[in-house]
Motif scaffolding. Sequence first.
Motif, PDB file in Angstrom:
ATOM      1  N   HIS A   1      22.583  24.569 -20.290  1.00  0.00           N
ATOM      2  CA  HIS A   1      23.913  25.187 -20.260  1.00  0.00           C
ATOM      3  C   HIS A   1      24.480  25.319 -21.669  1.00  0.00           C
ATOM      4  N   ALA A   2      24.222  24.294 -22.476  1.00  0.00           N
ATOM      5  CA  ALA A   2      24.938  24.201 -23.745  1.00  0.00           C
ATOM      6  C   ALA A   2      24.415  25.157 -24.795  1.00  0.00           C
ATOM      7  N   ILE A   3      23.210  25.723 -24.585  1.00  0.00           N
ATOM      8  CA  ILE A   3      22.711  26.641 -25.612  1.00  0.00           C
ATOM      9  C   ILE A   3      23.427  27.981 -25.589  1.00  0.00           C
ATOM     10  N   LEU A   4      24.209  28.214 -24.530  1.00  0.00           N
ATOM     11  CA  LEU A   4      24.828  29.542 -24.396  1.00  0.00           C
ATOM     12  C   LEU A   4      25.647  29.989 -25.619  1.00  0.00           C
ATOM     13  N   PRO A   5      26.581  29.160 -26.108  1.00  0.00           N
ATOM     14  CA  PRO A   5      27.360  29.654 -27.256  1.00  0.00           C
ATOM     15  C   PRO A   5      26.481  29.953 -28.462  1.00  0.00           C
ATOM     16  N   GLY A   6      25.429  29.152 -28.660  1.00  0.00           N
ATOM     17  CA  GLY A   6      24.524  29.408 -29.776  1.00  0.00           C
ATOM     18  C   GLY A   6      23.834  30.750 -29.640  1.00  0.00           C
ATOM     19  N   LEU A   7      23.390  31.005 -28.420  1.00  0.00           N
ATOM     20  CA  LEU A   7      22.714  32.266 -28.132  1.00  0.00           C
ATOM     21  C   LEU A   7      23.649  33.439 -28.425  1.00  0.00           C
ATOM     22  N   VAL A   8      24.890  33.313 -27.943  1.00  0.00           N
ATOM     23  CA  VAL A   8      25.855  34.389 -28.113  1.00  0.00           C
ATOM     24  C   VAL A   8      26.135  34.636 -29.587  1.00  0.00           C
ATOM     25  N   LEU A   9      26.372  33.539 -30.326  1.00  0.00           N
ATOM     26  CA  LEU A   9      26.667  33.706 -31.747  1.00  0.00           C
ATOM     27  C   LEU A   9      25.467  34.277 -32.484  1.00  0.00           C
ATOM     28  N   GLY A  10      24.269  33.844 -32.091  1.00  0.00           N
ATOM     29  CA  GLY A  10      23.063  34.366 -32.721  1.00  0.00           C
ATOM     30  C   GLY A  10      22.963  35.870 -32.532  1.00  0.00           C
ATOM     31  N   TYR A  11      23.166  36.315 -31.295  1.00  0.00           N
ATOM     32  CA  TYR A  11      23.124  37.753 -31.012  1.00  0.00           C
ATOM     33  C   TYR A  11      24.206  38.482 -31.801  1.00  0.00           C
TER      34      TYR A  11
ATOM     35  N   ALA B   1      20.548  29.108 -30.492  1.00  0.00           N
ATOM     36  CA  ALA B   1      20.449  28.226 -29.341  1.00  0.00           C
ATOM     37  C   ALA B   1      19.920  26.856 -29.738  1.00  0.00           C
ATOM     38  N   SER B   2      18.948  26.836 -30.652  1.00  0.00           N
ATOM     39  CA  SER B   2      18.400  25.544 -31.063  1.00  0.00           C
ATOM     40  C   SER B   2      19.459  24.707 -31.755  1.00  0.00           C
ATOM     41  N   VAL B   3      20.255  25.378 -32.600  1.00  0.00           N
ATOM     42  CA  VAL B   3      21.336  24.652 -33.268  1.00  0.00           C
ATOM     43  C   VAL B   3      22.292  24.072 -32.222  1.00  0.00           C
ATOM     44  N   ALA B   4      22.642  24.907 -31.230  1.00  0.00           N
ATOM     45  CA  ALA B   4      23.561  24.445 -30.190  1.00  0.00           C
ATOM     46  C   ALA B   4      22.960  23.267 -29.432  1.00  0.00           C
ATOM     47  N   ALA B   5      21.649  23.322 -29.181  1.00  0.00           N
ATOM     48  CA  ALA B   5      20.996  22.240 -28.455  1.00  0.00           C
ATOM     49  C   ALA B   5      21.062  20.942 -29.238  1.00  0.00           C
ATOM     50  N   VAL B   6      20.795  21.036 -30.543  1.00  0.00           N
ATOM     51  CA  VAL B   6      20.851  19.833 -31.370  1.00  0.00           C
ATOM     52  C   VAL B   6      22.256  19.243 -31.339  1.00  0.00           C
ATOM     53  N   ILE B   7      23.259  20.134 -31.468  1.00  0.00           N
ATOM     54  CA  ILE B   7      24.642  19.671 -31.427  1.00  0.00           C
ATOM     55  C   ILE B   7      24.925  18.959 -30.107  1.00  0.00           C
ATOM     56  N   THR B   8      24.419  19.528 -29.015  1.00  0.00           N
ATOM     57  CA  THR B   8      24.660  18.930 -27.705  1.00  0.00           C
ATOM     58  C   THR B   8      24.070  17.534 -27.604  1.00  0.00           C
ATOM     59  N   VAL B   9      22.778  17.418 -27.980  1.00  0.00           N
ATOM     60  CA  VAL B   9      22.122  16.114 -27.905  1.00  0.00           C
ATOM     61  C   VAL B   9      22.882  15.108 -28.763  1.00  0.00           C
ATOM     62  N   ALA B  10      23.263  15.537 -29.976  1.00  0.00           N
ATOM     63  CA  ALA B  10      23.970  14.641 -30.880  1.00  0.00           C
ATOM     64  C   ALA B  10      25.321  14.238 -30.291  1.00  0.00           C
ATOM     65  N   LEU B  11      26.032  15.203 -29.683  1.00  0.00           N
ATOM     66  CA  LEU B  11      27.346  14.908 -29.106  1.00  0.00           C
ATOM     67  C   LEU B  11      27.233  13.926 -27.949  1.00  0.00           C
ATOM     68  N   VAL B  12      26.249  14.161 -27.065  1.00  0.00           N
ATOM     69  CA  VAL B  12      26.092  13.279 -25.911  1.00  0.00           C
ATOM     70  C   VAL B  12      25.799  11.860 -26.384  1.00  0.00           C
TER      71      VAL B  12
ATOM     72  N   MET C   1      30.602  23.311 -23.704  1.00  0.00           N
ATOM     73  CA  MET C   1      29.797  24.283 -24.445  1.00  0.00           C
ATOM     74  C   MET C   1      29.617  25.564 -23.634  1.00  0.00           C
ATOM     75  N   PHE C   2      29.329  25.392 -22.348  1.00  0.00           N
ATOM     76  CA  PHE C   2      29.094  26.545 -21.490  1.00  0.00           C
ATOM     77  C   PHE C   2      30.365  27.384 -21.361  1.00  0.00           C
ATOM     78  N   ALA C   3      31.494  26.705 -21.229  1.00  0.00           N
ATOM     79  CA  ALA C   3      32.766  27.414 -21.126  1.00  0.00           C
ATOM     80  C   ALA C   3      33.038  28.200 -22.403  1.00  0.00           C
ATOM     81  N   LEU C   4      32.715  27.571 -23.534  1.00  0.00           N
ATOM     82  CA  LEU C   4      32.880  28.251 -24.814  1.00  0.00           C
ATOM     83  C   LEU C   4      32.028  29.519 -24.836  1.00  0.00           C
ATOM     84  N   GLY C   5      30.797  29.390 -24.351  1.00  0.00           N
ATOM     85  CA  GLY C   5      29.890  30.538 -24.331  1.00  0.00           C
ATOM     86  C   GLY C   5      30.414  31.664 -23.463  1.00  0.00           C
ATOM     87  N   THR C   6      30.838  31.339 -22.226  1.00  0.00           N
ATOM     88  CA  THR C   6      31.320  32.404 -21.341  1.00  0.00           C
ATOM     89  C   THR C   6      32.607  33.000 -21.895  1.00  0.00           C
TER      90      THR C   6
END
Lengths: 363, 292
Positions: free
Chosen positions: A32-42, A57-68, A90-95
């Motif tokens: 779910h959390a990679i969504l904002p990264g994907l959007v910003l990347g595009y 998306a990878s950056v967003a994923a790293v941020i997610t793991v680190a945040l959790v 993160m997902f809400a931010l993406g949508t």
Amino acid sequence: MLTGALVASAAAIVGCFLVLRRMAMMSDAISHAILPGLVLGYFLAHGPNLFAGFLGASVAAVITVALVEGLQNTRRVAEQSAIGLVFPAMFALGTFLISRYFANVHLDTDAVLYGHIEFAAQDLLFLGNLNLGPQALWVMGFLLVMNLAFVIVLYKELKVATFDPGLAAAMGFSPVLLHYLLMAVVSITAVGAFTAVGAVLTVALMIVPAAAAYLLTDRLATTLGLAVAIGVLSAVAGYGIAVPLDASIAGAMVTVSGFAFALAVLFSPSHGVVARAVRLRRQRMAYAAETLAVHLLGHEGTAQAETESAIAHLGEGLRWSPALAQRVQRWAIRAGFVEQSRERLVLTERGRDVALRALERGA
Amino acid sequence: MSGLLRDLVFDYTLRNVALGSALLGIVSGVLGCFAVLRRQGLLGDALSHAALPGICVAFLLAGSRETWVLMLGAGISGWLGTLALLAIVRHTRIHEDSALAVVLSVFFGLGILLLTYVAKRNDANQAGLDRYLFGQAATLVTENVVTMAVLGLAALACVALLFKEFKLLAFDPEFAATLGLNAPRLNLLLNVLTLVAIVIGLQAVGVILMVSLLVGPAVAARQWTNRLSVMLFIAALVGALAGVAGALLSVSQARLPTGPMVILSLTVLVALSLLFAPARGIVWDRLRRWSA
């Protein structure tokens, strides 16, 4: 369909480790959390550029793991709650970003949920003028090769670190490093799966086949193989179901894999519900037959031998219901513990042995 | 600002939206506290995803888009999800986390399959089922709000009646069992109440982000107090605040779905609580350590 099979295999491989390490819900969080990264990347690449998407998306994923993990380390939030806080945010931010700013950049909220495996064949990859076939095929193929390589190269290390982190540390390689490597691989796979089947169903591709395989075997290598097989089968069967219904292929793939999981739960030869019920019954019967043998042995040659070994009396002497007594008697005869002679049961040599051994164990 | 306040009281849509979201925030805030304290924060995630196929089946069977029909469908399939989850954990060697992931994704996959199937049937009546994914509070009408209020108040009344029992269950389940409380049944009841909160929230927030509305207010409230009763009140307040703020943001901009806006507002409140709450705030902690 080939794309589906490839992505299912790649996801199933990493999924096995998530299931074994009890981190299945991390796949939920990451996908779910990679969504904002994907959007910003595009957005930064001015279009659905795969490479930019992967990077974001990878950056967003790293941020997610680190945040959790950061939230857990503050000791103010438990693990599940930490996951439940981070990924919806993160997902809400993406949508939010999608619907507010880039409603037209090849990404809409539907694609986020269903993926667009249907159109996988349409985005072709060109090298110069050379048509290399569908782009998605290459990406998923690459993911599969990467995951295979990851598992093959680090197979021993992963195995030890998964089942015995303490031993892994003692042997001199860092479980923490391996943990982050695994998370990185999960993230990259999640991005690929995300574009194919959407956020929630990524979880399904990773976890469901792996969980089903986990019920079928106790060996890691077999688990991996079975998970891939179940994943591929679900992809193919799901495609077959979705096309005539004109419904979501991803949804159908997951429904089929869920069905496979249910079958594994019920009928797995080692851990299935049915197999366990049968085994339990057999053990119960074996124990009861043993009790019967001891009972007969105990009364052998005594004054009550006549009555105690009478078939009609069995249930009473052992306080069994007539039905149970009958079942046990049949079982014991089939097992060769006793023989029927007229209206009485007589111990066989084998039955005597069993009874004596049981008494020895008890003493 | 004063214009917005006036609209809040007199504008029909806005009043419904704000009332509905506030209600939702209160109910899920209170019930989320128990989930978080029992370390089952993600249960709500699985249950809310599991509700989706029920909505589609209810629509296919009843052929209507009546809110209560869909709510009933959502409730039933969420309930089936709970049972599936419990069965998997009890009867197989699958761990809880994998069981959650399996239930969540398979039910949701089935839901998507049905949803796309329904959408392709060219039935004019089906439009809008997909709003249950992300939530669209702007579509709330008075009737919906009344339904939500009845269900929500019933759930809150249950919590009030069984407060002592739930409290024990949350902090010391073993002790609760030795006192002769039927822990499994209470557990089930709590799950049902959580399901009620989820069902209420579906139309406004959607299935995907619902979990946040359960976990967020509870985590925020936990930072401000060590007393359960106070925590419940603060969680309700935080939930209501986030609900109203998100709903207003979403309605004021036609293209924004409500769910994400509610969650983003909520996240801000949670972050503030984690950082600045009086006793447990991370900032104060750092300052103390730095000055010592």
